[in-house]
Design a protein around this motif. Structure first.
Motif, PDB file in Angstrom:
ATOM      1  N   HIS A  67       5.601  34.828  80.586  1.00  0.00           N
ATOM      2  CA  HIS A  67       6.602  33.992  81.117  1.00  0.00           C
ATOM      3  C   HIS A  67       6.083  33.579  82.459  1.00  0.00           C
ATOM      4  CE1 HIS A  67       9.534  34.770  78.072  1.00  0.00           C
ATOM      5  NE2 HIS A  67       9.141  36.022  78.036  1.00  0.00           N
ATOM      6  N   LEU A  68       5.635  32.400  82.700  1.00  0.00           N
ATOM      7  CA  LEU A  68       5.080  31.816  84.159  1.00  0.00           C
ATOM      8  C   LEU A  68       6.481  31.554  85.289  1.00  0.00           C
ATOM      9  CD1 LEU A  68       2.487  29.080  83.081  1.00  0.00           C
ATOM     10  CD2 LEU A  68       2.473  31.813  83.331  1.00  0.00           C
ATOM     11  N   THR A  69       6.146  31.787  86.419  1.00  0.00           N
ATOM     12  CA  THR A  69       7.100  31.594  87.414  1.00  0.00           C
ATOM     13  C   THR A  69       6.806  30.387  88.130  1.00  0.00           C
ATOM     14  OG1 THR A  69       6.085  32.993  89.315  1.00  0.00           O
ATOM     15  CG2 THR A  69       7.230  34.239  87.532  1.00  0.00           C
ATOM     16  N   SER A  70       7.684  30.045  89.205  1.00  0.00           N
ATOM     17  CA  SER A  70       7.469  28.901  89.963  1.00  0.00           C
ATOM     18  C   SER A  70       6.588  29.164  90.993  1.00  0.00           C
ATOM     19  CB  SER A  70       8.866  28.303  90.548  1.00  0.00           C
ATOM     20  OG  SER A  70       9.226  29.395  91.502  1.00  0.00           O
ATOM     21  N   HIS A 271       0.895  21.881  80.257  1.00  0.00           N
ATOM     22  CA  HIS A 271       2.077  22.280  80.883  1.00  0.00           C
ATOM     23  C   HIS A 271       2.851  23.173  79.645  1.00  0.00           C
ATOM     24  CE1 HIS A 271       5.880  22.268  82.962  1.00  0.00           C
ATOM     25  NE2 HIS A 271       6.437  21.881  81.826  1.00  0.00           N
ATOM     26  N   GLY A 275       7.788  27.263  81.046  1.00  0.00           N
ATOM     27  CA  GLY A 275       6.855  28.523  81.631  1.00  0.00           C
ATOM     28  C   GLY A 275       6.795  29.380  80.390  1.00  0.00           C
ATOM     29  N   ARG A 276       7.072  29.052  79.424  1.00  0.00           N
ATOM     30  CA  ARG A 276       7.096  30.070  78.169  1.00  0.00           C
ATOM     31  C   ARG A 276       5.848  29.984  77.209  1.00  0.00           C
ATOM     32  NH1 ARG A 276       8.718  31.319  72.931  1.00  0.00           N
ATOM     33  NH2 ARG A 276       9.628  33.064  72.579  1.00  0.00           N
ATOM     34  N   ARG A 306       4.357  25.722  86.413  1.00  0.00           N
ATOM     35  CA  ARG A 306       4.573  26.433  85.192  1.00  0.00           C
ATOM     36  C   ARG A 306       3.505  25.672  84.190  1.00  0.00           C
ATOM     37  NH1 ARG A 306       9.754  26.744  87.133  1.00  0.00           N
ATOM     38  NH2 ARG A 306      10.622  28.862  87.339  1.00  0.00           N
ATOM     39  N   SER A 344      13.001  21.831  84.438  1.00  0.00           N
ATOM     40  CA  SER A 344      12.863  23.224  84.345  1.00  0.00           C
ATOM     41  C   SER A 344      14.170  23.883  84.082  1.00  0.00           C
ATOM     42  CB  SER A 344      12.377  23.595  85.833  1.00  0.00           C
ATOM     43  OG  SER A 344      13.193  23.104  86.742  1.00  0.00           O
TER      44      SER A 344
END
Length: 423
Positions: A67-70, A271, A275-276, A306, A344
């Motif tokens: 999981h990507l964060t901001s 992209h 962010g998953r 993300r 988002s």
């Protein structure tokens, strides 16, 4: 090779001294879908080996998803929690070089221009040397260990992308590429320092902030929370650096988005919705990075938007399009016209007990609707976790099956017509 000192990892504990409960790799946060670990990745830069280690940690200990964060970091969700899980996670990350200092693992919050050094002169200087040096300085500073997990550094190569993210310390390359402007929070004044002095200037600014925060009782996490003027901090920092000059910050181009999906000179950009990144998507990203890298130098660059940038030196044309097609086949966004980069959402239900709705499912359905303004951020409650900075549309669950909508411009929110997730 292990690089972290042999300090026992902390798991599922709050820091009673500072009260900063921001999660980390060694401090797990309890969520409804299991424990959560946040792994700091300075500049978003991962070697292929490190990326594989994160995938292994997610597979073995969590839900298997990255999981990507901001801030271009990685969260692992669905962890079992407890000391055994924390110890095993720390060992995996440490062996991959992702924990250079246990004492500093939560303060390595550094965003950097993702395309820096890859696409020619779009930026005016390569920030990669800054990133490497700043991370080393941070990990070597006892004072910096007292920063909160929310404090943010931004290293901008002059194009203005990460300069828009509201960092506590922003370093931006000048037009000549031989100097840097260093600003603190929203300071009107900035330091001008030689290019090679920029990392030290950033660290000095952070250490000066820590001193000022301690003078306020120690429970101040961001520059904006200090009663002291950011310009006063700049003046103090200038007095500690022999080659710094103080001047008024010039009006500079500031972008509000990251690299568009698709091919770029020397890089591919994709992209990840919300962010998953699934195991298959992550595996294909690392495979492409390894194939395109020079002599085993493949890497991934996670972005604060993300997304993921894959450096592909010397790859262009049909070969670049073929690699992008492979990534698109896994569900990653590669079309620059896609609306996904402008959408988002917080994790929502069922991952968060505070959320009033499954915001991600509703946000995905909304892609076919007309929206007032992009970017659009969907929130399950009033906390608005993970919302982007700057102008946006806020869509907040009301708890009765509807969402309240407001358009935020210049920090002021104007309500518009509420919506229902079912058009």
């Amino acid at each position: 090779m292990s690089t972290a000192p042999g300090t026992p990892p902390l798991t599922s504990r709050d820091d009673g001294e500072r009260g900063d409960a921001c999660p980390g790799a060694l401090r797990l946060h309890a969520a409804d879908d299991g424990a959560l670990a946040r792994v700091r990745v300075p500049g978003g830069v991962l070697t292929v080996r490190q990326a594989e280690a994160l995938a292994e940690a997610a597979r073995r200990l969590g839900d298997g998803v990255l999981h990507l964060t901001s801030r271009g970091n990685v969260q692992l969700r669905g962890l079992a929690g407890g000391d055994a899980c924390g110890t095993e996670l720390a060992a995996l990350l440490d062996a991959a070089g992702l924990l250079p200092s246990y004492a500093h693992e939560r303060v390595r919050n550094v965003v950097a221009s993702p395309l820096s050094g890859l696409d020619g002169r779009q930026g005016t200087a390569d920030v990669r040397p800054w990133l490497t040096r700043l991370d080393a300085l941070l990990c070597g500073s006892a004072t910096a260990a007292a920063l909160s997990g929310r404090f943010l550094f931004a290293l901008d190569d002059g194009r203005g992308d990460v300069a828009s993210l509201g960092a506590d310390v922003t370093v931006r390359a000048t037009e000549d590429g031989r100097h840097a402007r260093v600003s603190v929070g929203t300071s009107a004044e900035a330091l001008r320092v030689p290019y090679e002095d920029a990392p030290l200037a950033a660290l000095t600014a952070a250490e000066t902030f820590v001193e000022a925060a301690r003078a306020q009782g120690g429970r101040v996490w961001r520059v904006a929370e200090l009663p002291l003027s950011p310009d006063a901090l700049v003046q103090t920092v200038a007095g500690r650096l022999p080659h710094a000059q103080v001047g008024t910050t010039d009006p500079l181009l500031v972008l509000t988005e990251g690299p568009a999906p698709g091919p770029h000179r020397g890089a591919l950009s994709v992209h990840a919705p919300f962010g998953r990144l699934s195991p298959a998507q992550w595996r294909e990203l690392t495979t492409v990075a390894e194939e395109a890298g020079e002599a085993g130098s493949g890497e991934l660059r996670l972005t604060p938007w993300r997304g993921v940038v894959v450096p592909v030196p010397g790859v262009s044309g049909e070969r670049a399009e073929a690699l992008l097609a492979r990534l698109a086949a896994t569900g990653l966004v590669t079309d620059p016209a896609s609306p996904w980069p402008g959408v988002s959402a917080c994790v929502g239900r069922p991952g968060c007990a505070k959320s009033l709705a499954d915001v991600r499912a509703d946000a995905e359905r909304s892609l076919a609707w007309d929206v007032p303004l992009l970017p659009v951020h969907w929130s399950g409650c009033e906390r608005r976790c993970g919302h982007p900075p700057g102008d946006r549309t806020d869509v907040v669950a009301a708890g009765d099956g509807t969402y309240r909508v407001s358009v935020v411009r210049d920090g002021k929110a104007t309500p518009v017509t509420p919506i229902s997730p079912t058009p």
